[in-house]
Design an enzyme around this catalytic site. Structure first.
Site, PDB file in Angstrom:
ATOM      1  N   ASP A 221      -2.037   6.658   6.251  1.00 43.71           N
ATOM      2  CA  ASP A 221      -3.084   5.774   5.725  1.00 43.71           C
ATOM      3  C   ASP A 221      -3.380   4.746   6.818  1.00 43.71           C
ATOM      4  O   ASP A 221      -2.574   3.863   7.085  1.00 43.71           O
ATOM      5  CB  ASP A 221      -2.579   5.088   4.449  1.00 43.71           C
ATOM      6  CG  ASP A 221      -3.583   4.091   3.873  1.00 43.71           C
ATOM      7  OD1 ASP A 221      -4.646   3.860   4.503  1.00 43.71           O
ATOM      8  OD2 ASP A 221      -3.295   3.535   2.791  1.00 43.71           O
TER       9      ASP A 221
ATOM     10  N   TRP B 288       0.832  -1.203   0.000  1.00 46.01           N
ATOM     11  CA  TRP B 288       0.000   0.000   0.000  1.00 46.01           C
ATOM     12  C   TRP B 288       0.868   1.254   0.000  1.00 46.01           C
ATOM     13  O   TRP B 288       0.524   2.250  -0.633  1.00 46.01           O
ATOM     14  CB  TRP B 288      -1.002  -0.004   1.146  1.00 46.01           C
ATOM     15  CG  TRP B 288      -2.067  -1.034   0.925  1.00 46.01           C
ATOM     16  CD1 TRP B 288      -2.310  -2.144   1.672  1.00 46.01           C
ATOM     17  CD2 TRP B 288      -3.013  -1.081  -0.164  1.00 46.01           C
ATOM     18  NE1 TRP B 288      -3.348  -2.872   1.118  1.00 46.01           N
ATOM     19  CE2 TRP B 288      -3.791  -2.253   0.007  1.00 46.01           C
ATOM     20  CE3 TRP B 288      -3.279  -0.266  -1.270  1.00 46.01           C
ATOM     21  CZ2 TRP B 288      -4.814  -2.613  -0.882  1.00 46.01           C
ATOM     22  CZ3 TRP B 288      -4.298  -0.622  -2.145  1.00 46.01           C
ATOM     23  CH2 TRP B 288      -5.048  -1.776  -1.948  1.00 46.01           C
TER      24      TRP B 288
ATOM     25  N   LYS C 226     -12.648  -1.827   5.708  1.00 50.96           N
ATOM     26  CA  LYS C 226     -11.874  -2.784   6.497  1.00 50.96           C
ATOM     27  C   LYS C 226     -12.431  -2.847   7.921  1.00 50.96           C
ATOM     28  O   LYS C 226     -12.923  -3.860   8.359  1.00 50.96           O
ATOM     29  CB  LYS C 226     -10.393  -2.387   6.527  1.00 50.96           C
ATOM     30  CG  LYS C 226      -9.794  -1.982   5.185  1.00 50.96           C
ATOM     31  CD  LYS C 226      -9.640  -3.143   4.230  1.00 50.96           C
ATOM     32  CE  LYS C 226      -9.334  -2.752   2.795  1.00 50.96           C
ATOM     33  NZ  LYS C 226      -8.123  -1.990   2.570  1.00 50.96           N
TER      34      LYS C 226
HETATM   35  C1  PLP Z   1      -7.610  -1.405   1.255  1.00 53.23           C
HETATM   36  C2  PLP Z   1      -6.523  -0.418   1.403  1.00 53.23           C
HETATM   37  C3  PLP Z   1      -6.343   0.622   0.486  1.00 53.23           C
HETATM   38  C4  PLP Z   1      -7.203   0.784  -0.749  1.00 53.23           C
HETATM   39  O1  PLP Z   1      -8.468   1.202  -0.411  1.00 53.23           O
HETATM   40  P1  PLP Z   1      -9.562   1.474  -1.547  1.00 53.23           P
HETATM   41  O2  PLP Z   1     -10.752   1.836  -0.740  1.00 53.23           O
HETATM   42  O3  PLP Z   1      -9.735   0.213  -2.336  1.00 53.23           O
HETATM   43  O4  PLP Z   1      -9.082   2.592  -2.378  1.00 53.23           O
HETATM   44  C5  PLP Z   1      -5.322   1.524   0.706  1.00 53.23           C
HETATM   45  N1  PLP Z   1      -4.526   1.420   1.781  1.00 53.23           N
HETATM   46  C6  PLP Z   1      -4.669   0.438   2.692  1.00 53.23           C
HETATM   47  C7  PLP Z   1      -3.756   0.369   3.856  1.00 53.23           C
HETATM   48  C8  PLP Z   1      -5.672  -0.508   2.529  1.00 53.23           C
HETATM   49  O5  PLP Z   1      -5.826  -1.491   3.433  1.00 53.23           O
END
Ligand code: PLP
Length: 359
Positions: free
Chosen positions: A171, A101, A195
Site C-alpha cells: 500500500d 493503515w 494523497k
Molecule cells: C488514505 C489511505 C488509505 C485509505 O484510502 P481510501 O482512498 O480512503 O480508501 C489507505 N492506506 C493508506 C496508507 C492511506 O494513506
C-alpha cells in the site's frame, strides 16, 4: 489568497495543475467540451487516459510485464480486493503491522482468509518498522502485505523486504511518486490517488501479469484485475476527471525532471522540518530516525495545553490542516509533492516564532 494546506488527504494539488484545469474546464483542446462531459470511450478521453498511464509508467519505470489499472473504491476497497484477486488456491496471507493503515488492511483481509501478522511495531506505539530479521513469514502464504508509508503514524520504509517467491504487496497510497522505486521487487503496488497524485475517486493498481490468474470466482467484475486489465480499466465508466487531473500531475512531475528530482526536493523539505523539530525544546517527533516519513510528519507539543493556540495561530498565518489524526493526537504536517518548500519554510518560521513567544 491560497493557503499552505498540510492536509493528509485529499491533499493540496500543484497550483499550475489547477490553473491548467481551470483553463481547460469549458473547452478541452478545441473539442468544445469539458473533460467531465466526454464519453470515456471517445477519442478525446481515450487519448487523455492513454497518456496518463504512459506518463505514470515512465515516472515509475514500470516494467512491461506489469499492468497498470485505474480503478475506484480507494485503498480501503483494495484491502478486500487483494485477497480476492490473489488468494487463488491458498487460504492465508502474511501481513506486517506498522500502524493504523496496516491494521485496517489486516482486519479487512480477515473476512476472506487467515491474515497472519508476521511482525508488528505496536509494542512501541508504531514508531518504527520491525527489521526483517524479526519477521516470521510463511513460505506458503498467498502474498506478503506491507504499508510502505503509514500516513497517520508517519513511518516509512526506506528498504524493500525480500519475500522470495511470495509476492510482495504494498500500500503506497501516501508516498507513491515521492521518489524512485524498483517496481520489479513488488508483485502488487496500490493506493488511492488523493494523497500524492490527484483527486479522490481514483485508485491505482500496478500488478505483475503472472498474478492475474489467481482471482476467486466471487470477485466482482469491476474489481477483477484480470478482467479490468483486459478492458483497459474501462469495464465500466472510470473516474474520468480524476484520471485527467492525475495526468496533469504526472506531466508536472516529468517537467521537473522525474522522480529523482522530486526526491531531492522532498528530502530538502523533510530535512527542514525534522531539523526544526529536533532542535526544538517545545516540539518533537517520536519516530525512529531511520524510518521517519518524508511525506507525513506527526509532531507534538511538550506542553499540550498550547495545542489550540498553536493551531489558531497557524490558521491565522495561512497554514491549515495541521491537526493530528484523532488516533495519535498532536499535530501532523503532510508535505506531499505539491507542497512547495516555501510552505515548509513558512511552517518552520511560524513554529520558531511560536516557541520563542509562547514556549
Ligand atoms: C488514505 C489511505 C488509505 C485509505 O484510502 P481510501 O482512498 O480512503 O480508501 C489507505 N492506506 C493508506 C496508507 C492511506 O494513506
Amino acid at each position: 489568497m491560497r493557503v499552505f494546506n498540510f492536509s493528509a488527504g485529499p491533499a493540496a494539488l500543484p497550483e499550475t495543475v489547477l490553473q491548467r484545469a481551470a483553463e481547460e474546464m469549458l473547452d478541452w483542446h478545441g473539442s468544445g467540451m469539458g473533460v467531465m462531459e466526454m464519453s470515456h470511450r471517445g477519442p478525446e478521453f481515450t487519448s487523455i487516459a492513454e497518456k496518463a498511464e504512459a506518463d505514470f509508467r515512465t515516472l515509475l519505470g514500470v516494467p512491461d510485464n506489469y499492468r497498470v489499472l485505474f480503478l475506484q473504491g480507494g485503498a480501503l476497497a483494495m484491502n478486500a480486493l487483494i485477497p480476492m484477486n490473489l488468494l487463488g488456491t491458498k487460504t492465508s496471507a502474511d501481513y506486517v503491522n506498522t500502524g493504523e493503515w496496516s491494521k485496517k488492511s489486516i482486519e479487512e483481509a480477515r473476512k476472506y482468509c487467515r491474515a497472519n501478522v508476521i511482525a508488528s511495531s505496536e509494542d512501541r506505539k508504531f514508531t518504527y518498522v520491525p527489521p526483517q530479521s524479526a519477521w516470521t513469514p510463511d513460505p506458503d502464504a498467498a502474498y506478503l502485505h506491507i504499508c510502505t508509508n503509514e500516513t497517520i503514524g508517519g513511518v516509512e520504509y526506506f528498504w524493500v523486504p525480500e519475500s522470495g517467491d511470495v509476492p510482495l504487496v504494498a500500500d503506497m497510497s501516501s508516498h507513491i511518486l515521492s521518489r524512485p522505486i524498483d517496481v520489479s521487487k513488488y508483485g502488487v503496488i496500490y493506493g488511492g490517488a488523493q494523497k500524492n497524485i490527484g483527486p479522490a475517486g481514483l485508485t491505482f493498481v500496478i500488478v505483475r501479469d503472472d498474478l492475474l490468474e489467481r482471482a476467486l470466482p466471487v470477485t466482482p467484475s469491476v474489481f477483477h484485475w484480470k478482467a479490468q486489465a483486459a478492458a483497459g480499466s474501462m469495464l465500466n465508466t472510470p473516474p474520468t476527471y480524476s484520471i485527467y487531473i492525475a495526468g496533469l500531475v504526472f506531466e508536472w512531475l516529468l517537467a521537473q525532471g522525474g522522480l529523482a528530482a522530486v526526491e531531492r526536493s522532498n528530502v530538502a523539505k523533510a530535512t527542514l522540518l525534522y531539523d526544526c523539530l529536533d532542535t526544538s525544546e517545545l516540539f518533537f517527533n517520536p519516530i525512529d530516525k531511520a524510518c521517519r516519513s518524508r511525506m507525513n510528519v506527526p509532531f507534538f507539543l511538550r506542553d499540550e495545553s498550547l495545542n489550540d493556540a498553536f493551531l489558531q495561530g497557524a490558521q491565522a498565518n495561512g497554514l491549515v490542516q495541521l491537526k493530528g489524526h484523532r488516533v495519535v493526537g498532536g499535530m501532523r504536517a503532510s508535505i506531499y509533492n505539491a507542497m512547495p518548500v516555501e510552505g515548509v519554510q513558512a511552517l518552520v518560521d511560524y513554529m520558531k516564532e511560536f516557541e520563542r513567544s509562547r514556549g
